[in-house]
Design a protein around this motif. Structure first.
Motif, mmCIF file in Angstrom:
data_model
loop_
_atom_site.group_PDB
_atom_site.id
_atom_site.type_symbol
_atom_site.label_atom_id
_atom_site.label_comp_id
_atom_site.label_asym_id
_atom_site.label_seq_id
_atom_site.Cartn_x
_atom_site.Cartn_y
_atom_site.Cartn_z
ATOM 1 N N GLN A 294 0.865 -1.216 -0.208
ATOM 2 C CA GLN A 294 -0.262 0.004 0.005
ATOM 3 C C GLN A 294 0.703 1.237 -0.053
ATOM 4 N N ALA A 295 1.792 1.060 0.691
ATOM 5 C CA ALA A 295 2.507 2.510 0.776
ATOM 6 C C ALA A 295 3.477 2.910 -0.472
ATOM 7 N N ILE A 296 3.990 1.807 -1.493
ATOM 8 C CA ILE A 296 5.147 1.815 -2.656
ATOM 9 C C ILE A 296 4.905 1.991 -3.066
ATOM 10 N N ASP A 297 5.190 2.908 -4.440
ATOM 11 C CA ASP A 297 4.671 3.325 -5.585
ATOM 12 C C ASP A 297 4.597 2.407 -6.403
ATOM 13 N N HIS A 298 4.478 2.161 -7.629
ATOM 14 C CA HIS A 298 3.818 1.383 -8.636
ATOM 15 C C HIS A 298 5.243 0.596 -9.276
ATOM 16 N N PRO A 299 6.755 1.572 -9.512
ATOM 17 C CA PRO A 299 7.123 0.787 -10.190
ATOM 18 C C PRO A 299 7.976 0.002 -9.347
ATOM 19 N N ILE A 300 8.459 0.963 -7.692
ATOM 20 C CA ILE A 300 9.174 -0.317 -6.840
ATOM 21 C C ILE A 300 8.570 -1.177 -6.578
ATOM 22 N N LEU A 301 7.201 -1.409 -6.504
ATOM 23 C CA LEU A 301 6.140 -2.053 -6.605
ATOM 24 C C LEU A 301 6.475 -3.344 -7.035
ATOM 25 N N GLU A 302 7.184 -2.882 -8.460
ATOM 26 C CA GLU A 302 7.039 -4.853 -9.306
ATOM 27 C C GLU A 302 7.988 -5.635 -9.495
ATOM 28 N N ARG A 303 9.187 -4.636 -8.273
ATOM 29 C CA ARG A 303 10.528 -4.881 -7.783
ATOM 30 C C ARG A 303 9.890 -5.961 -6.576
ATOM 31 N N ILE A 304 9.557 -5.871 -5.587
ATOM 32 C CA ILE A 304 9.125 -6.285 -4.737
ATOM 33 C C ILE A 304 8.251 -7.308 -4.810
ATOM 34 N N LEU A 305 7.341 -7.388 -5.850
ATOM 35 C CA LEU A 305 6.766 -8.852 -5.947
ATOM 36 C C LEU A 305 7.113 -10.118 -5.909
ATOM 37 N N CYS A 306 8.355 -9.654 -6.460
ATOM 38 C CA CYS A 306 9.158 -11.647 -6.245
ATOM 39 C C CYS A 306 9.394 -11.799 -4.653
ATOM 40 N N LYS A 307 9.114 -10.906 -3.938
ATOM 41 C CA LYS A 307 9.827 -11.498 -2.974
ATOM 42 C C LYS A 307 9.219 -11.997 -1.569
ATOM 43 N N THR B 188 8.736 -13.549 2.168
ATOM 44 C CA THR B 188 8.494 -12.182 3.030
ATOM 45 C C THR B 188 8.942 -10.885 3.114
ATOM 46 N N SER B 189 8.242 -10.740 3.975
ATOM 47 C CA SER B 189 8.277 -8.890 4.478
ATOM 48 C C SER B 189 9.815 -8.897 5.089
ATOM 49 N N LYS B 190 10.674 -9.026 5.763
ATOM 50 C CA LYS B 190 11.505 -9.001 5.477
ATOM 51 C C LYS B 190 12.729 -9.236 4.345
ATOM 52 N N HIS B 191 12.380 -10.218 3.680
ATOM 53 C CA HIS B 191 12.772 -9.862 2.263
ATOM 54 C C HIS B 191 12.578 -8.990 2.050
ATOM 55 N N ILE B 192 11.418 -8.309 1.509
ATOM 56 C CA ILE B 192 10.802 -6.900 1.279
ATOM 57 C C ILE B 192 11.618 -5.829 1.623
ATOM 58 N N TRP B 193 12.007 -5.752 3.076
ATOM 59 C CA TRP B 193 12.548 -4.437 4.690
ATOM 60 C C TRP B 193 14.170 -4.551 3.692
ATOM 61 N N ASP B 194 14.423 -6.082 3.662
ATOM 62 C CA ASP B 194 16.261 -5.893 3.032
ATOM 63 C C ASP B 194 16.385 -5.100 1.944
ATOM 64 N N SER B 195 15.389 -5.925 1.059
ATOM 65 C CA SER B 195 15.859 -5.474 -0.213
ATOM 66 C C SER B 195 15.681 -3.833 -0.615
ATOM 67 N N MET B 196 14.662 -3.350 0.373
ATOM 68 C CA MET B 196 14.330 -2.317 0.214
ATOM 69 C C MET B 196 15.638 -1.320 1.034
ATOM 70 N N ARG B 197 15.783 -1.557 2.269
ATOM 71 C CA ARG B 197 16.914 -0.753 2.889
ATOM 72 C C ARG B 197 18.456 -0.714 1.852
#
Length: 170
Positions: A14-27, A29-38
């Motif tokens: 909900q919080a992430i913009d669409h272009p970035i969202l496409e990059r993290i859809l394959c993650k 768990t939420s921990k994998h998403i967090w680590d990727s964003m960090r």
């Protein structure tokens, strides 16, 4: 645990913009998403320093353009100031106020002088400065608008035909 992870992933989506969202859809768990964003957004110190230098340069070279309003100028200044502060620079309002006073157009010179003489610049907030400049801008614009409206209401070259030698025939 799985439910909490799904809720966290939902908040990310909900919080992430669409272009970035496409990059993290394959993650998975939420921990994998967090680590990727960090990793993506946590720059190293050298990169942050360079970004800060670029922003400072942009800020210092910024000048008010002739014919533009105070509101427009502040809308150009404040995003840069906010980005500089987000980079960790603790610049105070005084340096920003002084920069703005140095970079307004020459038609505001008397206003700048009056502000410098009547206010303690060290204690002048950005909001107070903008308010003061806006008030004076309206005073500067008002006579110009009245003059334009007078020119429109009195067409050039039209004179009363009955007038001769400065006197009207009755």
């Amino acid at each position: 645990m799985k439910l909490k992870d799904l809720k966290a992933k939902n908040y990310f989506f909900q919080a992430i913009d669409h272009p970035i969202l496409e990059r993290i859809l394959c993650k998975n768990t939420s921990k994998h998403i967090w680590d990727s964003m960090r990793r993506k957004y946590q720059s190293c110190a050298k990169t942050k320093r360079q970004q800060l230098q670029d922003l400072r340069t942009e800020f210092e070279t910024l000048k008010m353009k002739s014919g533009k309003s105070i509101t427009y100028y502040f809308s150009r200044v404040m995003p840069i100031v906010n980005k500089v502060r987000l980079q960790g620079d603790k610049s105070d309002d005084v340096s920003i106020v002084e920069k703005i006073l140095r970079s307004v157009t020459p038609k505001f010179n008397f206003v700048v002088f009056a502000i410098e003489e009547s206010h303690d610049i060290d204690n002048l907030s950005l909001d107070e400065l903008q308010s003061s400049l806006l008030v004076n801008e309206k005073k500067l614009i008002q006579p110009e608008q009245e003059e334009k409206s007078l020119q429109v209401s009195t067409p050039a070259g039209k004179h009363d035909k009955t007038e001769t030698n400065g006197y009207k025939d009755s």
